[in-house]
Motif scaffolding. Sequence first.
Motif, PDB file in Angstrom:
ATOM      1  N   MET A  49     -11.164   3.258  -1.786  1.00 31.45           N
ATOM      2  CA  MET A  49      -9.756   4.048  -1.177  1.00 31.45           C
ATOM      3  C   MET A  49      -9.456   5.144  -1.954  1.00 31.45           C
ATOM      4  SD  MET A  49      -7.709   1.001   0.749  1.00 31.45           S
ATOM      5  CE  MET A  49      -8.442   0.262   1.939  1.00 31.45           C
ATOM      6  N   ASN A  50      -8.821   6.170  -1.450  1.00 27.79           N
ATOM      7  CA  ASN A  50      -8.343   7.096  -2.051  1.00 27.79           C
ATOM      8  C   ASN A  50      -7.020   6.790  -2.548  1.00 27.79           C
ATOM      9  OD1 ASN A  50      -6.397   7.723  -0.003  1.00 27.79           O
ATOM     10  ND2 ASN A  50      -8.335   8.963   1.096  1.00 27.79           N
ATOM     11  N   LYS A  51      -6.358   7.629  -3.166  1.00 28.79           N
ATOM     12  CA  LYS A  51      -4.713   7.439  -3.778  1.00 28.79           C
ATOM     13  C   LYS A  51      -4.010   7.459  -2.643  1.00 28.79           C
ATOM     14  CE  LYS A  51      -1.835   9.159  -7.250  1.00 28.79           C
ATOM     15  NZ  LYS A  51      -1.510   9.992  -8.330  1.00 28.79           N
ATOM     16  N   GLY A  52      -3.916   8.195  -1.825  1.00 28.17           N
ATOM     17  CA  GLY A  52      -3.071   8.110  -0.573  1.00 28.17           C
ATOM     18  C   GLY A  52      -3.243   6.628   0.166  1.00 28.17           C
ATOM     19  N   GLN A  53      -4.283   6.094   0.104  1.00 27.22           N
ATOM     20  CA  GLN A  53      -4.503   4.816   0.894  1.00 27.22           C
ATOM     21  C   GLN A  53      -3.836   3.655  -0.237  1.00 27.22           C
ATOM     22  OE1 GLN A  53      -8.663   5.236   1.813  1.00 27.22           O
ATOM     23  NE2 GLN A  53      -8.422   5.484   3.691  1.00 27.22           N
ATOM     24  N   VAL A  54      -4.108   3.911  -1.246  1.00 28.55           N
ATOM     25  CA  VAL A  54      -3.593   2.898  -2.211  1.00 28.55           C
ATOM     26  C   VAL A  54      -1.956   3.045  -2.343  1.00 28.55           C
ATOM     27  CG1 VAL A  54      -3.421   2.041  -4.690  1.00 28.55           C
ATOM     28  CG2 VAL A  54      -5.654   2.698  -3.802  1.00 28.55           C
ATOM     29  N   GLN A  55      -1.674   4.187  -2.192  1.00 26.03           N
ATOM     30  CA  GLN A  55      -0.040   4.472  -2.195  1.00 26.03           C
ATOM     31  C   GLN A  55       0.600   3.798  -0.988  1.00 26.03           C
ATOM     32  OE1 GLN A  55       0.093   8.722  -2.170  1.00 26.03           O
ATOM     33  NE2 GLN A  55       1.150   8.750  -4.045  1.00 26.03           N
ATOM     34  N   ALA A  56       0.031   3.958   0.172  1.00 26.26           N
ATOM     35  CA  ALA A  56       0.404   3.207   1.395  1.00 26.26           C
ATOM     36  C   ALA A  56       0.364   1.659   1.493  1.00 26.26           C
ATOM     37  CB  ALA A  56      -0.477   3.726   2.525  1.00 26.26           C
ATOM     38  N   TRP A  57      -0.673   1.248   0.604  1.00 29.64           N
ATOM     39  CA  TRP A  57      -0.773  -0.496   0.477  1.00 29.64           C
ATOM     40  C   TRP A  57       0.511  -0.608  -0.273  1.00 29.64           C
ATOM     41  CZ3 TRP A  57      -1.747  -2.332  -4.475  1.00 29.64           C
ATOM     42  CH2 TRP A  57      -1.836  -3.581  -4.648  1.00 29.64           C
ATOM     43  N   ALA A  58       0.874   0.091  -1.562  1.00 25.75           N
ATOM     44  CA  ALA A  58       1.998  -0.466  -2.418  1.00 25.75           C
ATOM     45  C   ALA A  58       2.986  -0.124  -1.830  1.00 25.75           C
ATOM     46  CB  ALA A  58       1.684   0.415  -3.725  1.00 25.75           C
ATOM     47  N   LEU A  59       3.420   0.846  -1.018  1.00 22.67           N
ATOM     48  CA  LEU A  59       4.654   1.093  -0.324  1.00 22.67           C
ATOM     49  C   LEU A  59       4.956   0.071   0.665  1.00 22.67           C
ATOM     50  CD1 LEU A  59       6.759   3.512   0.191  1.00 22.67           C
ATOM     51  CD2 LEU A  59       5.176   4.383   2.179  1.00 22.67           C
ATOM     52  N   ASN A  60       3.926  -0.478   1.194  1.00 15.69           N
ATOM     53  CA  ASN A  60       4.166  -1.158   2.460  1.00 15.69           C
ATOM     54  C   ASN A  60       4.462  -2.664   1.752  1.00 15.69           C
ATOM     55  OD1 ASN A  60       3.982  -0.396   5.450  1.00 15.69           O
ATOM     56  ND2 ASN A  60       2.846   1.010   4.309  1.00 15.69           N
ATOM     57  N   ARG A  61       3.540  -2.796   0.776  1.00 15.09           N
ATOM     58  CA  ARG A  61       3.575  -4.396   0.145  1.00 15.09           C
ATOM     59  C   ARG A  61       4.918  -4.395  -0.429  1.00 15.09           C
ATOM     60  NH1 ARG A  61       0.941  -9.380  -0.374  1.00 15.09           N
ATOM     61  NH2 ARG A  61       1.595 -10.214  -2.298  1.00 15.09           N
ATOM     62  N   TYR A  62       5.733  -3.463  -0.751  1.00 11.15           N
ATOM     63  CA  TYR A  62       7.015  -3.444  -1.526  1.00 11.15           C
ATOM     64  C   TYR A  62       7.945  -4.083  -0.435  1.00 11.15           C
ATOM     65  CZ  TYR A  62      11.636  -2.590  -3.071  1.00 11.15           C
ATOM     66  OH  TYR A  62      12.937  -2.619  -3.540  1.00 11.15           O
ATOM     67  N   CYS A  63       7.902  -3.946   0.753  1.00  8.87           N
ATOM     68  CA  CYS A  63       8.715  -4.544   1.890  1.00  8.87           C
ATOM     69  C   CYS A  63       8.663  -6.021   1.722  1.00  8.87           C
ATOM     70  CB  CYS A  63       8.312  -4.299   3.348  1.00  8.87           C
ATOM     71  SG  CYS A  63       8.534  -2.370   3.532  1.00  8.87           S
ATOM     72  N   TYR A  64       7.310  -6.447   1.481  1.00 10.50           N
ATOM     73  CA  TYR A  64       6.920  -7.864   0.979  1.00 10.50           C
ATOM     74  C   TYR A  64       7.807  -8.647   0.066  1.00 10.50           C
ATOM     75  CZ  TYR A  64       4.568 -12.375   0.946  1.00 10.50           C
ATOM     76  OH  TYR A  64       4.398 -13.895   0.839  1.00 10.50           O
ATOM     77  N   LEU A 236      -2.044  -1.672   8.122  1.00  9.92           N
ATOM     78  CA  LEU A 236      -2.429  -0.636   6.983  1.00  9.92           C
ATOM     79  C   LEU A 236      -4.029  -0.121   7.538  1.00  9.92           C
ATOM     80  CD1 LEU A 236      -1.380  -2.488   3.608  1.00  9.92           C
ATOM     81  CD2 LEU A 236      -0.604  -0.371   4.494  1.00  9.92           C
ATOM     82  N   TYR A 237      -4.781  -0.906   7.765  1.00  9.41           N
ATOM     83  CA  TYR A 237      -6.189  -0.441   8.160  1.00  9.41           C
ATOM     84  C   TYR A 237      -6.127   0.369   9.229  1.00  9.41           C
ATOM     85  CZ  TYR A 237     -11.104  -0.736   9.151  1.00  9.41           C
ATOM     86  OH  TYR A 237     -12.584  -0.338   9.095  1.00  9.41           O
ATOM     87  N   LEU A 238      -5.375   0.108  10.205  1.00 11.90           N
ATOM     88  CA  LEU A 238      -5.276   0.866  11.532  1.00 11.90           C
ATOM     89  C   LEU A 238      -4.733   2.275  11.254  1.00 11.90           C
ATOM     90  CD1 LEU A 238      -6.004   1.443  14.604  1.00 11.90           C
ATOM     91  CD2 LEU A 238      -3.463   0.877  14.921  1.00 11.90           C
ATOM     92  N   ALA A 239      -3.871   2.157  10.339  1.00 11.55           N
ATOM     93  CA  ALA A 239      -2.932   3.548  10.008  1.00 11.55           C
ATOM     94  C   ALA A 239      -3.575   4.371   8.955  1.00 11.55           C
ATOM     95  CB  ALA A 239      -1.524   3.233   9.508  1.00 11.55           C
ATOM     96  N   TYR A 240      -4.095   3.785   8.049  1.00 11.62           N
ATOM     97  CA  TYR A 240      -4.383   4.724   6.784  1.00 11.62           C
ATOM     98  C   TYR A 240      -5.897   4.397   6.659  1.00 11.62           C
ATOM     99  CZ  TYR A 240       0.527   5.043   6.078  1.00 11.62           C
ATOM    100  OH  TYR A 240       1.554   5.018   6.142  1.00 11.62           O
TER     101      TYR A 240
END
Lengths: 254, 254
Positions: A49-64, A236-240
């Motif tokens: 994954m690139n940095k943007g994809q890792v960011q998206a994961w961390a940002l979303n997982r924050y909600c959890y 996350l997969y579909l979006a990023y």
Amino acid sequence: MGSAALAEKTSAPTDLLTPEEFEAAIRAVGAERYHDKHIFHKMLHGGQMNKGQVQAWALNRYCYQDAVPRKDAALMARTDDRALRREWIHRIHDHDGLGEEEGGIERWLILTDGLGLDRAYVISKEGALPATRFAVEAYVRFVAEQPLVVAVASSLTELFAPKIHRERIAGMLENYSFVSDDVMAYFKRRLSQAPRDADFALDYIKTHAKTREEQDACVKAVQFKCNVLWAQLDALYLAYVQGMIPPGAFVPAA
Amino acid sequence: MGSAALAEKTSAPTDLLTPEEFEAAIRAVGAERYHDKHIFHKMLHGGQMNKGQVQAWALNRYCYQDAVPRKDAALMARTDDRALRREWIHRIHDHDGLGEEEGGIERWLILTDGLGLDRAYVISKEGALPATRFAVEAYVRFVAEQPLVVAVASSLTELFAPKIHRERIAGMLENYSFVSDDVMAYFKRRLSQAPRDADFALDYIKTHAKTREEQDACVKAVQFKCNVLWAQLDALYLAYVQGMIPPGAFVPAA
């Protein structure tokens, strides 16, 4: 063997499972459905994954992360068993922190800081995928609304968590220049927290699920929780990975 | 112009929008985010799906139909305004039926029958995508928990529905041999029901949103509802167009 098949094989559907059969049925759900099997995690841990994809994961997982102490408070709000509350409250301490200890949500924000995300934006959850928020809030509702023993059972994905955390720590440190040792502190701490919590919850449901229907509902609760985790990775997969970011969600810098 | 931009341009952020500006801000959400813009619908209406994909859509969308009368009852449960309840109750009649009239959910089941799906399986929702159920239940919770005027506003995607229903009736009848005139009865009926409901709800929020904060919350409610619809199509797309069906969900016959 699948959890359904196990339940069918070991007993007639109305017979109480032995504690060993019950635990095996719970563990079989993880073997089939836990999100370590999702391609998104394989890519994340494998350095694809690139940095943007890792960011998206961390940002979303924050909600959890943000939802976990709320679901634990929802569970505590439902029981007059003081011993259960005294045990369960340390889960809230683990996430929210207590006194000097900042807790897991703060450690998660250190991770998102380290990835270059604005803290206020992360905390606002405004850039998170709607599907993430729907899944996470479904978990909070489940714990608030299901029978208590079933609500406890839904935490049992923690049985399967240490393996994924070990893979994640090793894989992300090895593969991403933008991930450092201190930003992985969240997962290191969970290596010791999750097994303690899972052992307690497993003992609890073995004692308190007194009918086959309750046992089956506990097994289904772990399926439900696996669905909550899996749906987050699907989104996350579909979006990023596929690039179909829904309107209003976080868009990584080019 | 986007809804946020419109709101910014037409007034200082604390000024009440005129009824025309308020309506325009609501409509701008649809222009940006309504699910007629999703690729899944373009494929569905354009004849690019096979029968299994149409089945998956109808099976999942049943969960939404199933939730609608519950969200309408949740809204009615919150108000002592008898006039509002007397108006709102016909939405429940429309979906559940009343007396001789079987209602929209029955018409939806005629659609799933026509697609060859087992009725008990559809009604059980067991094959639906978890993401569908999370999104749909988030809508029910939103209506139960948000301020009443905001809950009313969340219904206003009905402003945008007749266009998609017309496209769907024409596109699906033209493109799919397995879709007949009578199975499209649901959408035909909605062509007259939705505008009546939307007109009422629009008048209601124009009268009852008395501060700019309430107006903004109404606009956000329509965004939220668009997210609920969009997330359902994202999940369908990943599972049944990309082929990443999550564990336990409906698998079309080969």
